[in-house]
Design a protein around this motif. Sequence first.
Motif, mmCIF file in Angstrom:
data_model
loop_
_atom_site.group_PDB
_atom_site.id
_atom_site.type_symbol
_atom_site.label_atom_id
_atom_site.label_comp_id
_atom_site.label_asym_id
_atom_site.label_seq_id
_atom_site.Cartn_x
_atom_site.Cartn_y
_atom_site.Cartn_z
ATOM 1 N N THR A 1 -93.633 72.996 38.750
ATOM 2 C CA THR A 1 -92.247 73.403 39.030
ATOM 3 C C THR A 1 -91.879 73.010 40.452
ATOM 4 N N THR B 1 -95.010 74.959 43.230
ATOM 5 C CA THR B 1 -93.566 74.912 43.473
ATOM 6 C C THR B 1 -93.210 73.980 44.623
ATOM 7 N N GLN C 1 -90.035 71.512 43.468
ATOM 8 C CA GLN C 1 -88.618 71.297 43.748
ATOM 9 C C GLN C 1 -88.447 70.338 44.924
#
Length: 519
Positions: free
Chosen positions: A204, A185, A206
């Motif tokens: 994922t 992440t 960000q």
Amino acid sequence: MSLIEHFSLLNLSSTITVLDLSGTGYLPESNWSTPLRELVLSHSDFTASIGNLTKATKIVLRSNQFTGQLPYHSPNSLEEVHLEENQIHGTILSSLFQLVNLTDLNLSSNDLSGTVRYDLLPELKNLRYLDLSNNRQLSFISSSNVNIRYPLPSPWKLRFSYCNITEFPGWKSLTDLDISNNFLTQIEQRPWKYITVLNLRNNTIQGTILVPPPSTRAFLFSNNKLFGQIPPSIPSLSSLEYLSLSHNNLSGTIPPCLGNFSTQLTILHLNNNFQGRIPDAFANGSCSLRSLDLNSNKLEGPFPRYLADCDELEVVNVGNNMIALRIIDLSHNEFTGFLPRWIFVSLEAMKNVDEKASDGLYMQGEEDYYQDSITVTVKGRDVVLKRIITIFTTIDMSSNQFQGEIPQVLGDFKSLIVLNLSHNGLTGSIPVSFANMTALESLDLSSNQLHGRIPEQLLSVIALALLNLSYNRLWGRIPRGNQFNTFENDSYIGNIRLCGEPWTVTCINDAKNASFGFY
């Protein structure tokens, strides 16, 4: 190899130090343990035991059918081990980290499980390459906080794709890192100083784009959750060959200075929410592009002409944008396969006649000192259009190796002026839907393998001034009337089963001459 008697190699077994039987599926029964230094049995569907290779320095057993657990009972002589693409299961034994002479270790695409401790990897002090990818039951942990920078002894190549990774330490001596297809992440800000290949796809992650160092050749960051704009420093990566930022939430415009790395860039994939025009990259240098994917953005304006200089280009995808293509010229290339129907479906600019364009405006850039020009084949002649009128639309896919039938959807192009599909391998019949192309002035379908009748419905295309259907397999009566009365024999030569004016073969009674193909 299966014809060789087993005993024929027995005398050699005490002296052979290097044995390569890749692709044979055969290993003679003998005691190879004592002298053998290098054993290579790749792609052999080999399953038998290989004995105790106590002096081996190199073992390559990739792409076989080995099962069971990892056979690491050898001493520290091992330097290279390749066991990828087998069916080895179980955990990675702690004894693996005692093989301090290892330089290359590849255990990818097996069924390994358990956990790998990041802090143990530096114990392999001579390791340069480690690949544990595609072991979906593995997991990676840290003995303490993941941000501790475990010291690596030298530049490493790490491949940990599909390994359930959720955290990754900030190693700075990496040159090649693949941690794609995991569950990351976030990633520490620039944990790589000497990186050349960085693959972070399908996580994922960000935040905004992390800019890699100038040494980067491949920067793959697609299928994450990035947002913001492309940093202005990205185009300054002069060594970049592969750039993929697709399927994120990036926005803004594509930097016009992308051409700074034009001489090396091979792959450019930017499917996001970019808007504005496609920049004129590569305009002042050579182009190495092989794949350009700008699908699903909000790009508009003309399609850049610099792509004509990209001799290696194989894939171009600009679908789902707002680009108003009016001229498609793919002629004299080596395209194969079927005519791309999905491209034709999206060409809205060719489907409707723009009543407001009747004044004859010309295509040009935002500044009046720049105007587009192009050479097209019109009515059998190459014509240089120094200025392109906005109502001029043309499709030229001639002199390729396209096959299959002509898509019926082409009949929707009511504003099309020129259509040239000659010198391909097209089959099937001439679509009746061509009667809807009321603006068509030039139609060239010559030198294909088209069959069937010439549709009578083409008589309604009264704008048609040039027709070339020569060298096909057409048959039946040639339509007469309207503009068809102006076409000479050259329009039909090479179709021996045609009849009627202006052809020299007279059509007779259908039933009487059906066996001869004259109707």
